[in-house]
Design an enzyme around this catalytic site. Structure first.
Site: not given
Ligand code: AMP
Length: 283
Positions: A30, A37, A61, A153, A176, A184-185
């Site tokens: 996203m 990522h 979602q 998920q 990560v 990380m988010s």
């Molecule tokens: P998102 O953009 O939040 O929908 O995440 C896209 C993808 O990146 C998803 O498969 C997440 O699980 C993965 N992702 C997000 N944060 C992390 C992280 N800290 N470490 C590894 N993968 C991540």
């Protein structure tokens, strides 16, 4: 690196790549990209010849009171990150490209979506599985890469792919973390410096779980009380759930055995954060 806003161009470029014998790796995101990522992209590049990243904040979602409108969308920065990481194609569609009509066809994975985030975010996983099914049909990858960060998920998507015989393999990559342990988010951007420090207690609670299991404790109720104690040390943390579940069924369990998942969801201010650790005592 190519950037496409249309499904048609993605199909054409992937078709050309495949014609030259390349395997296709896909990383759905996203946006608001960070090192988590990038680790998915790196793994995709190791495993595949042609890497597609989608950047799409999927409205279906998000619940009505969630952060869809304020979700960060730094597309120029994201494109630079993709370019640097060696991505071949970025798919960045508009909502109307993805949903020209209101979708009346959905993919719903049952049971695995009843607990944890599925319980606190009704309709969330239906939005996720539906958009992933659409993206898989658009990109037609050989492999798609997901993060362990969103453990439920990843398990739900794997099950959808198996149940519907989708011709791709799901690869799950490790979480990560920031230096203080915080996963990380993209949503970490919402946190103040103090909240970011407090958020480190999420991982501390998960580490406590691992320590307790390592020391031979098996009763989940005992472990969860201690995990909650750690989270409750920070007044800013409001617990949504602290769960220890079977890794396959995602149902709560009373006793730790074989492979389990310890998972936490909290709110800090208005920011919702999740984290988890897999625990394997089967060997
Ligand atoms: P998102 O953009 O939040 O929908 O995440 C896209 C993808 O990146 C998803 O498969 C997440 O699980 C993965 N992702 C997000 N944060 C992390 C992280 N800290 N470490 C590894 N993968 C991540």
């Amino acid at each position: 690196m190519k950037v496409s806003k249309t499904i048609e161009l993605v199909r054409q470029l992937v078709k050309e790549a495949r014609r030259t014998g390349k395997t296709i790796g896909f990383v759905p995101t996203m946006g608001a990209l960070h090192a988590g990522h990038v680790s998915l992209i790196d793994t995709a590049k190791q495993k595949c010849d042609y890497v597609v990243v989608s950047i799409f904040v999927n409205p279906t979602q998000f619940g009505p009171s969630e952060d869809f409108d304020k979700y960060p969308r730094p597309i120029e920065e994201d494109l630079k990150i993709c370019q640097k990481a060696g991505v071949d194609l970025v798919f960045n569609p508009t909502t109307s490209e993805m949903y020209p009509d209101k979708n009346i066809t959905c993919v719903n994975v049952e049971k695995l979506t009843d607990n944890m985030c599925g319980r606190s975010r009704p309709g969330h996983f239906r939005g996720v599985t539906t958009v992933c099914a659409k993206l898989f049909n658009i990109v037609s990858p050989d492999f798609a890469f997901f993060g362990q960060k969103d453990a439920q998920q990843a398990i739900v998507i794997k099950r959808m792919v198996a149940d519907l015989n989708m011709p791709l393999e799901i690869v799950v990559c490790p979480i990560v973390r920031e230096q203080n342990g915080l996963a990380m988010s993209s949503r970490n951007k919402y946190l103040s410096p103090q909240e970011r420090e407090d958020a480190a207690f999420i991982y501390k609670s998960l580490q406590k779980c691992r320590e307790m299991v390592d020391s031979g404790i098996r009763k989940t109720e005992t472990i969860i009380v201690q995990m909650r104690n750690i989270l409750e040390k920070k007044a800013s943390i409001k617990i949504e759930y602290v769960s220890i579940v079977d890794e396959k069924t995602l149902e709560n369990i009373e006793v730790v055995q074989d492979k389990v998942l310890a998972a936490v969801a909290v709110r800090i201010g208005s920011t919702r954060l999740i984290d988890n650790i897999p625990i394997d005592i089967s060997t």
